[in-house]
Design an enzyme around this catalytic site. Structure first.
Site, short mmCIF file in Angstrom:
data_model
loop_
_atom_site.label_atom_id
_atom_site.label_comp_id
_atom_site.label_asym_id
_atom_site.label_seq_id
_atom_site.Cartn_x
_atom_site.Cartn_y
_atom_site.Cartn_z
CB SER A 40 -2.17 5.57 -3.50
OG SER A 40 -2.95 4.43 -3.23
CE LYS A 84 -2.80 4.40 0.92
NZ LYS A 84 -2.77 5.16 -0.29
#
Length: 190
Positions: A40, A84
């Site tokens: 990710s 993130k």
């Protein structure tokens, strides 16, 4: 042994316990060195063998800015952590998925009606996405992240797939700084 003195092993044990307590306090409240896995955050972080340096004085969102990389507890599973980038702050309007109108993220079906819509990030929350949008389960899937789940800010990483020494003191085990990538276009044009 005289009265009032401890054997050498007892002093050594005492210093070891104190050192462990000190390291525990540092780990809980100041700094953490932890592994990240998954695609990710490509290309910022590798899919395997990247270890990140996390500063915990940014815990609970204190001092976090748009563009910072964070480590947080996963809202849908508090036993797992996520890495993130913050792409929306409280009060911001964010486009749910600016990259595409596909309703799959990896193999997970995502609510098709939310794509192409704007959401206002609630107070006390941030919007987070992976740098590799097509392989990231993030706020597009589980909505805005409560700031209370933020464990810290990533400031650097080491990739242990790289050789220990490549001739540069700045690149031991693939060391790299993780920079804030946000560019405020409005501030630049004024």
């Amino acid at each position: 042994m005289t009265v009032g003195t401890l054997p050498i092993w007892s002093k050594t044990f005492s210093y070891a316990i104190r050192s462990l307590c000190f390291l525990h306090i540092i780990h809980m409240y100041a700094y953490e060195f932890t592994e990240t896995r998954g695609e990710s955050m490509l290309p910022t972080l590798s899919a395997t063998n990247d270890y990140v340096h996390v500063l915990k004085n940014f815990q609970n969102g204190r001092g976090i800015k748009m563009g910072d990389c964070i480590v947080a507890l996963k809202p849908t599973d508090p036993n797992h952590r996520i890495c993130k980038r913050v792409t929306g702050m409280p009060g911001d309007l964010v486009l749910v998925d600016p990259s595409t109108i596909v309703n799959y993220v990896g193999d997970v079906l995502v609510d098709e009606e939310r794509f192409g819509t704007y959401i206002k990030v609630p107070e006390g929350h941030v919007w987070v996405t992976g740098d590799n949008l097509s392989h990231s389960l993030d706020s597009r899937t589980y909505n805005a992240l409560p700031m209370g789940l933020i464990m810290g800010k990533i400031v650097a990483a080491n990739n242990f797939d790289k050789p220990f020494w490549d001739g540069s003191i700045r690149n031991i085990w693939g060391f790299k700084w993780i920079n804030n990538t946000f560019l405020d276009v409005q501030a630049k044009s004024n």
